[in-house]
Design a protein around this motif. Structure first.
Motif, PDB file in Angstrom:
ATOM      1  N   UNK A  52      -8.704   8.133  28.665  1.00 24.16           N
ATOM      2  CA  UNK A  52      -9.645   7.061  28.987  1.00 24.16           C
ATOM      3  C   UNK A  52      -8.975   5.683  29.031  1.00 24.16           C
ATOM      4  N   UNK A  53      -7.742   5.591  28.619  1.00 19.66           N
ATOM      5  CA  UNK A  53      -7.040   4.312  28.734  1.00 19.66           C
ATOM      6  C   UNK A  53      -6.975   3.918  30.202  1.00 19.66           C
ATOM      7  N   UNK A  54      -7.327   2.662  30.485  1.00 15.70           N
ATOM      8  CA  UNK A  54      -7.355   2.249  31.886  1.00 15.70           C
ATOM      9  C   UNK A  54      -6.522   1.005  32.158  1.00 15.70           C
ATOM     10  N   UNK A  55      -5.829   0.530  31.140  1.00 16.00           N
ATOM     11  CA  UNK A  55      -5.020  -0.671  31.333  1.00 16.00           C
ATOM     12  C   UNK A  55      -3.884  -0.615  30.339  1.00 16.00           C
ATOM     13  N   UNK A  56      -2.692  -0.921  30.834  1.00 20.06           N
ATOM     14  CA  UNK A  56      -1.499  -0.783  30.002  1.00 20.06           C
ATOM     15  C   UNK A  56      -0.673  -2.066  30.084  1.00 20.06           C
TER      16      UNK A  56
ATOM     17  N   UNK B 283       1.348  -1.092  25.020  1.00 24.07           N
ATOM     18  CA  UNK B 283      -0.011  -1.117  24.497  1.00 24.07           C
ATOM     19  C   UNK B 283      -0.955  -0.589  25.563  1.00 24.07           C
ATOM     20  N   UNK B 284      -2.019   0.049  25.116  1.00 23.49           N
ATOM     21  CA  UNK B 284      -3.001   0.625  26.032  1.00 23.49           C
ATOM     22  C   UNK B 284      -4.396   0.175  25.647  1.00 23.49           C
ATOM     23  N   UNK B 285      -5.233   0.067  26.632  1.00 22.43           N
ATOM     24  CA  UNK B 285      -6.575  -0.450  26.400  1.00 22.43           C
ATOM     25  C   UNK B 285      -7.602   0.379  27.138  1.00 22.43           C
TER      26      UNK B 285
END
Lengths: 118, 115
Positions: free
Chosen positions: A29-33, A91-93
């Motif tokens: 589900x991470x969509x931004x790194x 990092x992941x968001x």
């Protein structure tokens, strides 16, 4: 359980060569790194990011590649310079709901220490 | 110059003596956060604030308090410090919403030693 993993604690590269820093993640589900760089006695500074709708983002000498099927991203630095010697954090968001009210959270890797030798 | 400032940069204290680490940003950011960095554990979020008077716990909030009375300031309070709170602390801020949220600006860090 670490959701963002940087399996190489350190990396040493010759000046002028390519540096490749790797990052693996487990949560689909991470969509931004993002990649941050940290010098000793300073706070992390933002370096480059990539959205999950892309597979590559380039900014000067820095390129981030994202392989969603492998849940893997990498940061390429070409050519490497001695001033690039630092700790690099991946990092992941992702957005809610599973962060239960904290829907704007960054999950950090442990960092990779890059040494670029003259 | 856009920046996040923290004070003090270094602090040695004793168990039980209340202390406050200040954090201030001049970018009019809504979001502010405190992290601690420990060897082998990376950056862990202590508390965060989405805006004035809105704060919430992060991953490791035990033993810490925060307040957000003004947009620019986000102090971290240790009411009764213990040796396991010896760490490197970072304050960060960012804009909310979309990708800009995640691009956090960090302060220079506060190295705290609790004896």
């Amino acid at each position: 359980d670490q959701q963002v993993k940087q399996n190489s604690p350190s990396l040493s590269v010759q000046e002028g060569r390519i540096s490749i820093l790797n990052c693996d993640y487990t949560n689909s589900m991470f969509d931004y790194f993002l990649w941050y760089k940290k010098y000793p006695a300073e706070g992390p500074t933002f370096l480059i990011s990539i959205s999950s709708i892309k597979d590559k983002n380039e900014d000067g000498r820095f390129t981030v590649f994202l392989n969603k099927s492998a849940k893997h991203l990498s940061l390429h630095i070409v050519p490497s310079q001695p001033g690039d010697s630092a700790v690099y954090f991946c990092a992941a968001s992702a957005l809610a709901p599973w962060f239960a009210g904290n829907n704007r959270k960054l999950i950090w890797g442990l960092g990779t220490s890059l040494a670029v030798n003259p | 110059e856009a920046q996040v400032t923290q004070n003090p940069r270094y602090l040695i204290t004793v168990t039980g003596k209340k202390l406050t680490v200040t954090c201030s940003q001049n970018m009019n950011h809504e979001y502010m956060s405190w992290y601690r960095q420990d060897p082998g554990l990376g950056l862990r979020q202590i508390y965060y604030s989405m805006n004035v008077e809105v704060t919430d716990k992060g991953d490791v909030p035990e033993g810490y308090k925060v307040s957000r009375k003004e947009k620019r300031n986000f102090p971290l309070i240790l009411e009764s410090p213990s040796p396991n709170q010896t760490s490197l602390y970072f304050c960060a801020s960012s804009l909310p919403g979309g990708s800009s949220y995640n691009e956090q600006f960090f302060g220079p860090g506060t190295r705290l030693t609790v004896l």
